[in-house]
Design an enzyme around this catalytic site. Structure first.
Site, PDB file in Angstrom:
ATOM      1  N   LYS A   9     -16.766   4.736   1.654  1.00  0.00           N
ATOM      2  CA  LYS A   9     -18.332   4.040   1.406  1.00  0.00           C
ATOM      3  C   LYS A   9     -19.188   5.223   2.511  1.00  0.00           C
ATOM      4  O   LYS A   9     -18.975   5.769   1.866  1.00  0.00           O
ATOM      5  CB  LYS A   9     -18.355   2.615   2.106  1.00  0.00           C
ATOM      6  CG  LYS A   9     -17.343   1.850   1.060  1.00  0.00           C
ATOM      7  CD  LYS A   9     -17.763   1.466   0.387  1.00  0.00           C
ATOM      8  CE  LYS A   9     -16.917   0.706  -0.352  1.00  0.00           C
ATOM      9  NZ  LYS A   9     -16.416  -0.857   0.206  1.00  0.00           N
ATOM     10  N   TYR A  28     -15.793  -8.778   3.041  1.00  0.00           N
ATOM     11  CA  TYR A  28     -15.348  -8.495   1.566  1.00  0.00           C
ATOM     12  C   TYR A  28     -14.558  -9.224   0.645  1.00  0.00           C
ATOM     13  O   TYR A  28     -13.204  -9.604   0.956  1.00  0.00           O
ATOM     14  CB  TYR A  28     -14.656  -6.753   2.194  1.00  0.00           C
ATOM     15  CG  TYR A  28     -14.568  -6.483   0.770  1.00  0.00           C
ATOM     16  CD1 TYR A  28     -15.320  -5.948   0.353  1.00  0.00           C
ATOM     17  CD2 TYR A  28     -13.484  -5.905   0.464  1.00  0.00           C
ATOM     18  CE1 TYR A  28     -15.542  -4.734  -1.405  1.00  0.00           C
ATOM     19  CE2 TYR A  28     -13.185  -4.300  -0.915  1.00  0.00           C
ATOM     20  CZ  TYR A  28     -14.193  -4.417  -1.572  1.00  0.00           C
ATOM     21  OH  TYR A  28     -13.983  -3.761  -2.572  1.00  0.00           O
ATOM     22  N   ARG A  73       4.275  11.030   2.831  1.00  0.00           N
ATOM     23  CA  ARG A  73       3.995   9.650   2.708  1.00  0.00           C
ATOM     24  C   ARG A  73       4.655   9.431   5.015  1.00  0.00           C
ATOM     25  O   ARG A  73       3.540   8.354   4.890  1.00  0.00           O
ATOM     26  CB  ARG A  73       5.618   9.123   1.917  1.00  0.00           C
ATOM     27  CG  ARG A  73       5.381   7.376   2.207  1.00  0.00           C
ATOM     28  CD  ARG A  73       5.655   6.762   1.431  1.00  0.00           C
ATOM     29  NE  ARG A  73       7.584   7.215   0.771  1.00  0.00           N
ATOM     30  CZ  ARG A  73       8.558   6.578   1.776  1.00  0.00           C
ATOM     31  NH1 ARG A  73       7.715   6.196   2.531  1.00  0.00           N
ATOM     32  NH2 ARG A  73       9.009   7.060   1.244  1.00  0.00           N
TER      33      ARG A  73
END
Ligand SMILES: *Cc1c(COP(=O)(O)O)cnc(C)c1O
Length: 394
Positions: free
Chosen positions: A209, A112, A59
């Site tokens: 994307k 967005y 993490r």
């Protein structure tokens, strides 16, 4: 190895990556390990105090993730980067780091959708106020500034209207007001636009994307020239928990190797398709930064090194015509998301933006017949045939 002396296409393949030191593997190993063993108590102590920069726990940091961060930092002309589990994890990290009770943000209105909801609904619960403006005119940003404005957030080209915002002008306006400028560069990828070179403080991507490019991963990244900003965001991300998984990071690293080839191929088809569509009798208008008819055509030429692979167009006949096209395409896949190697088509009025209602949609420039097309890397003639046959069915 730094690759500042090589061209972008070469950097896509090599940046941030070295043959592995153990066996010489050419591909970066996937360190699928949640934790890292210490040789002794002193080493463990040194890693936690920061005296030893070795790994402790995934993490907080992982070698595969670090290779991806090094790669994208170079491609964006930054000095440091922070990879995240999704694009939204990158966006929430930037907001949680630089906003807080009493602070104010100014944002592009047609960002967005989830980015807008995050500011309007979630950040508002923690005392953050936000103003949304049409940022294609930077004066609107200037007019919205307040003494407590800490962050200016722009997305250019914006989704799905493809309207363009002047990054350099916004950086100047933000800095004069003591705020930072954050740019969502997802639609361009670093091949076509380098916001940090135009004065942005933080650039971010949904790597889901174009960067990954194969519609098989969700991921995000934050990049800056000032490494202290990344360090600050890393501190927040470690507590918030939106770290990328090493296997996911490796898949993105693999996808990025073909970024330049993919975007160039798709963009060449998009250029041809946009001009063909503009002449089509069933089409009202086409919005594409490479067409002189685009309202910010000159700005696009100045700020982007190419007009990209995203096209928006309005079919005559409103919602029914839009849905007809969706039901008639075959090769072009009816799906949200974008930037994949496959052509993806969607109709915002009946899908992503249906819940907004017709009035709010009209205000945001999302008209009833608007179709968003993410041009893929299939053969141009095949894409054109599929789309034009669907238009004939209207
Ligand atoms: C997809 C997208 C996001 C969100 O990314 P996820 O990876 O889906 O969390 C943010 N900004 C833009 C412009 C996007 O297209």
């Amino acid at each position: 190895m730094k690759h500042t002396d090589v061209n972008f296409d070469t950097a896509c393949i090599h940046a941030g990556q070295e043959p592995d030191k153990l066996f010489g593997g050419v591909s970066v190993p996937i360190f699928q390990s949640s934790t890292f063993a210490f040789e002794d108590a002193d080493q463990g102590a040194a890693r936690f105090s920061g005296k030893d920069s070795g790994y402790k726990y995934t993490r907080i940091g992982n070698p595969t993730n670090a290779a991806l961060e090094g790669c994208i930092a170079e491609l964006e002309n930054g000095t440091a980067a922070l990879a995240t589990a999704t694009g939204m994890a990158a966006i929430s990290t930037v907001f949680m780091t630089f906003l807080g009770a009493g602070k104010h943000a100014v944002s592009t209105g047609s960002v967005y959708g989830p980015t807008r909801t995050l500011l309007e609904r979630e950040m508002a619960r923690f005392g953050v106020e936000s103003t949304f403006v049409d940022s294609s005119n930077p004066e609107n940003i200037k007019a919205a500034l307040r003494p407590e404005t800490a962050l200016v957030y722009i997305e250019t080209p914006a989704n799905p209207t493809l309207s363009i915002t002047d990054i350099e002008a916004c950086a100047k306006i933000a800095h004069e007001a003591g705020a930072i400028l954050v740019v969502d560069n997802t639609f361009c990828s670093p091949l076509l636009q380098k916001p940090l070179d135009l004065g942005a403080d933080v650039v971010l991507h949904s790597m889901t994307k174009f960067l990954n490019g194969h519609s098989d991963v969700v991921a995000g990244i934050l990049v800056a020239k000032d490494a202290a900003l990344i360090k600050k965001m890393h501190g927040v991300l470690c507590q918030m928990g939106g770290t990328i998984d090493p296997h996911q990071a490796w898949l993105v690293l693999r996808g990025v190797k073909t970024l330049a080839m993919r975007v160039k191929t798709a963009m060449e088809s998009a250029k041809k398709l946009a001009s063909e569509l503009e002449k089509h009798p069933k089409i009202e208008w086409v919005k594409y930064p490479g067409l002189p008819s685009h309202p910010q055509y000159e700005l696009a030429k100045r700020q982007m090194s190419g007009p990209g692979a995203m096209i928006s167009f309005e079919v005559k006949g409103g919602v029914a015509a839009g849905k007809k096209v969706m039901d008639s395409v075959g090769l072009c896949t009816l799906a949200v998301s974008l930037g994949g190697i496959e052509s993806l088509i969607q109709h915002p009025a009946s899908m992503t933006h249906a819940s907004m209602g017709p009035e709010a949609r009209q205000q945001a420039g999302i008209t009833d017949g608007l179709i968003r097309f993410s041009v893929g890397c299939e053969d141009y003639e095949d894409i054109k045939k599929d789309l034009f046959e669907a238009l004939d069915k209207i």
